[in-house]
Scaffold this motif. Sequence first.
Motif, mmCIF file in Angstrom:
data_model
loop_
_atom_site.group_PDB
_atom_site.id
_atom_site.type_symbol
_atom_site.label_atom_id
_atom_site.label_comp_id
_atom_site.label_asym_id
_atom_site.label_seq_id
_atom_site.Cartn_x
_atom_site.Cartn_y
_atom_site.Cartn_z
ATOM 1 N N UNK A 30 -32.362 22.465 -41.812
ATOM 2 C CA UNK A 30 -31.217 21.691 -41.044
ATOM 3 C C UNK A 30 -29.782 21.676 -41.140
ATOM 4 N N UNK A 31 -29.850 21.857 -42.601
ATOM 5 C CA UNK A 31 -28.031 21.656 -42.935
ATOM 6 C C UNK A 31 -27.641 23.347 -42.917
ATOM 7 N N UNK A 32 -28.386 24.201 -43.132
ATOM 8 C CA UNK A 32 -28.246 25.564 -42.902
ATOM 9 C C UNK A 32 -28.013 25.713 -41.395
ATOM 10 N N UNK A 33 -28.682 25.238 -40.737
ATOM 11 C CA UNK A 33 -28.320 25.388 -39.167
ATOM 12 C C UNK A 33 -27.032 24.658 -38.676
ATOM 13 N N UNK A 34 -26.700 23.449 -39.205
ATOM 14 C CA UNK A 34 -25.395 22.941 -38.978
ATOM 15 C C UNK A 34 -24.394 23.736 -39.393
ATOM 16 N N UNK A 35 -24.493 24.210 -40.557
ATOM 17 C CA UNK A 35 -23.339 25.046 -41.188
ATOM 18 C C UNK A 35 -22.963 26.151 -40.419
ATOM 19 N N UNK A 36 -24.172 26.736 -39.850
ATOM 20 C CA UNK A 36 -23.915 28.006 -39.238
ATOM 21 C C UNK A 36 -23.381 27.944 -37.630
ATOM 22 N N UNK A 37 -23.585 26.859 -37.098
ATOM 23 C CA UNK A 37 -23.116 26.518 -35.857
ATOM 24 C C UNK A 37 -21.971 25.618 -35.832
ATOM 25 N N UNK A 38 -22.268 24.349 -36.257
ATOM 26 C CA UNK A 38 -21.032 23.386 -35.981
ATOM 27 C C UNK A 38 -19.982 23.372 -36.954
ATOM 28 N N UNK A 39 -20.420 23.720 -38.350
ATOM 29 C CA UNK A 39 -19.279 23.810 -39.311
ATOM 30 C C UNK A 39 -18.513 24.986 -39.171
ATOM 31 N N UNK A 40 -19.289 26.334 -38.551
ATOM 32 C CA UNK A 40 -18.410 27.229 -38.481
ATOM 33 C C UNK A 40 -17.201 26.907 -37.260
ATOM 34 N N UNK A 41 -17.545 26.315 -36.339
ATOM 35 C CA UNK A 41 -16.524 25.775 -35.388
ATOM 36 C C UNK A 41 -15.396 25.196 -35.922
ATOM 37 N N UNK A 42 -15.598 24.608 -36.915
ATOM 38 C CA UNK A 42 -14.448 23.926 -37.647
ATOM 39 C C UNK A 42 -13.573 24.705 -38.453
ATOM 40 N N UNK A 43 -14.044 26.088 -38.627
ATOM 41 C CA UNK A 43 -13.080 26.781 -39.441
ATOM 42 C C UNK A 43 -11.967 27.401 -38.873
ATOM 43 N N UNK A 44 -10.940 27.740 -39.596
ATOM 44 C CA UNK A 44 -9.729 28.277 -39.229
ATOM 45 C C UNK A 44 -9.248 29.337 -40.006
ATOM 46 N N UNK A 45 -8.392 30.202 -39.428
ATOM 47 C CA UNK A 45 -7.855 31.328 -40.301
ATOM 48 C C UNK A 45 -7.418 31.064 -41.595
ATOM 49 N N UNK A 46 -6.441 29.718 -41.528
ATOM 50 C CA UNK A 46 -6.063 29.206 -42.929
ATOM 51 C C UNK A 46 -7.336 28.831 -43.965
ATOM 52 N N UNK A 47 -8.457 28.239 -43.251
ATOM 53 C CA UNK A 47 -9.478 28.146 -44.211
ATOM 54 C C UNK A 47 -10.405 29.142 -44.683
ATOM 55 N N UNK A 48 -10.403 30.201 -44.043
ATOM 56 C CA UNK A 48 -10.904 31.371 -43.989
ATOM 57 C C UNK A 48 -10.236 31.878 -45.364
ATOM 58 N N UNK A 49 -8.907 32.047 -45.139
ATOM 59 C CA UNK A 49 -8.056 32.554 -46.304
ATOM 60 C C UNK A 49 -8.185 31.645 -47.516
ATOM 61 N N UNK A 50 -8.152 30.435 -47.600
ATOM 62 C CA UNK A 50 -8.409 29.347 -48.687
ATOM 63 C C UNK A 50 -9.600 29.789 -49.447
#
Length: 639
Positions: free
Chosen positions: A599-619
């Motif tokens: 369940x966590x893996x599914x949330x991470x790859x759907x909902x959490x990815x939506x919360x990512x930003x370019x700055x967070x990817x760089x960080x």
Amino acid sequence: MKLTKLRLRNFRNYSGTIEIDIIDLNVLIGKNDIGKSSVLEALDIFFNGKPDKNDLCITGDSNTIEITCIFDDFPEQLILDDTVETSLDDEYLLNSDRKLEIRKKFTIGATVSEETVIICLYPDHPELVNLLSKKRTSLQLQYEQLGINHNGVNRTISKELRNAIRNHFYADGNITTSPTEIKIDGRLDNEDNRKKIWTNLKNYLPLYSLFFVDKPLNDQDSDIQDPMKEIVKEVLRRDDITPLLVQLKEQIQAASTNLADQTITKLNELDASFAETLRSTFPKEPSWDTIFKLTLEDDRGVPLNKRGSGLRRLVLLSFFRAQVENRRTSNAPNIIYALEEPETSQHPNFQLMIVKALTELSETDNAQVLFTTHNSNLAKEIPKNSLRFIYSDNGIVRVHNGLNPDGTDNTLIIDQIISTLGALPDPKNKVKVLIFVEGENDINGLIGLSKIMNAHNNNILSLENNEQVAFIPTGGSQLKFYIEKKYLDGLPQAQVHLYDSDISAYVASVADLNAENNPKKFGFNTTKIELENYLHHEAINECYQDLLININLTEILDSEDVPEKVAIAVHAVTSGTPWNAINPDPLKTEEKQRRKISNAKRQLNTKAVEKMTIDRIIQRGGYDEIKSWLDKINEMILE
């Protein structure tokens, strides 16, 4: 009896009323988390179970879930509350389309209460409202009180008594009706005849068998247990078996009732006033399928649920192939088979065999099939009238068919299906690159990250709704077949393989693939353990805050198991049990842990990815690496 229509209201993400046409073969297609599996599970609740509180739509207009099933092809004559046959038509239990419409209502409160009604055109005279609730003795009493002429009426048959009573109130023979809900289950007294009607009517409804192919491995693995269980359930419903069970039930009940009545007689000698209040009864019908257990094991005594996932999936495939043959017999009962993504973890050849078996199964008498898929190569094998596209229209979930009502292709919806699945070969194949990943979660995560990076720099490829790429989930254990056996090398498309680096076999496979020096094939392993390690802890925290769960992670390390870390954090704030002692049974603890991690893996790859930003990817140090993956894919598209 066959299911022709399903209506859902206030169930999960179906806030309004949604209607889905059901035929013999039905394929549900749509984006992730749109509600495909919810359709299968709603049917499972209708036929076999009960929802929980979390199944109520949070944006619905009430605290009641409604699941309505409409049936046709029912027997002309059936047994409802007597040993004498009657019909749904004679009892006024059909709707305006002359079909059987049954609605289950689940009110969600401190507990979940259930009510079942039949929606029908019923005689509208007020004296007939409770006619079906009366048993034979009550019907006989009403019959006598009304002074009905006895000529031609057998007063020992409930059907004839009801018919005579109806005709008494419509002396001109013109029985007028109106749409009515007849309650047949839910807080009815044991003496209410409608309970018996519902008990008997359920025997004519189809069996419903739901298979979740991608389940964790444990002692109760449904991939193996369910087919064996369904074999028993189906055999128990056969015409040559059912009468034997009825005879056995009646003999057991008669003998037991006799002994119980003797006990009451002896009690009467000790306390007559108390004995007078007692009577013997069987409140529930026997569940024969819980008595007979069927399992599979090899000649060493090793159960198949302890074998590899590929073998277990082959058993499931073989079950459906065998059913095609078995159901050609004359006594095969009505059954609905439902599967979630049956192609999971299967070799492409087996995937086509599954579709063929399910299609042939749907063509046998008294069988219907529903399944979900993300695989466009499977979708193209399906007749267009079987396609059901589920999508969101400004927040409202809708379902459209592959064919228009006039039988022509619904080209708009077919185009949307093509876009959703990434590609649909012939006639609209635009795919240039096949992207191989381990599973659906990786697809979601990769698409989400590419979308963010493309928004930052439009020279970076976006994989969202990109018709030039198609994803191939290898299912982990099937990876070697794609690389070593080169099953898809005959296709004209280039290949990019992207796998995690947490398993040495994945690293070795990518090294072998790149050693071929084939310009049309290239492989990557993530430098971090898994794709989830590229997420920022703040994105994960915000994702769960939206779910009203505060986990407050402070960092994500490249070398840790992120789904497990998140699952443990979520468990810590939502449960009072320790992570390593969720259940007194260690095996059940492991099962629940795996489910929570999934369940966590599914949330991470759907909902959490939506919360990512370019700055967070760089960080997180992922920008250059992710860009290299996308650039390689784009390079192969342009070649």
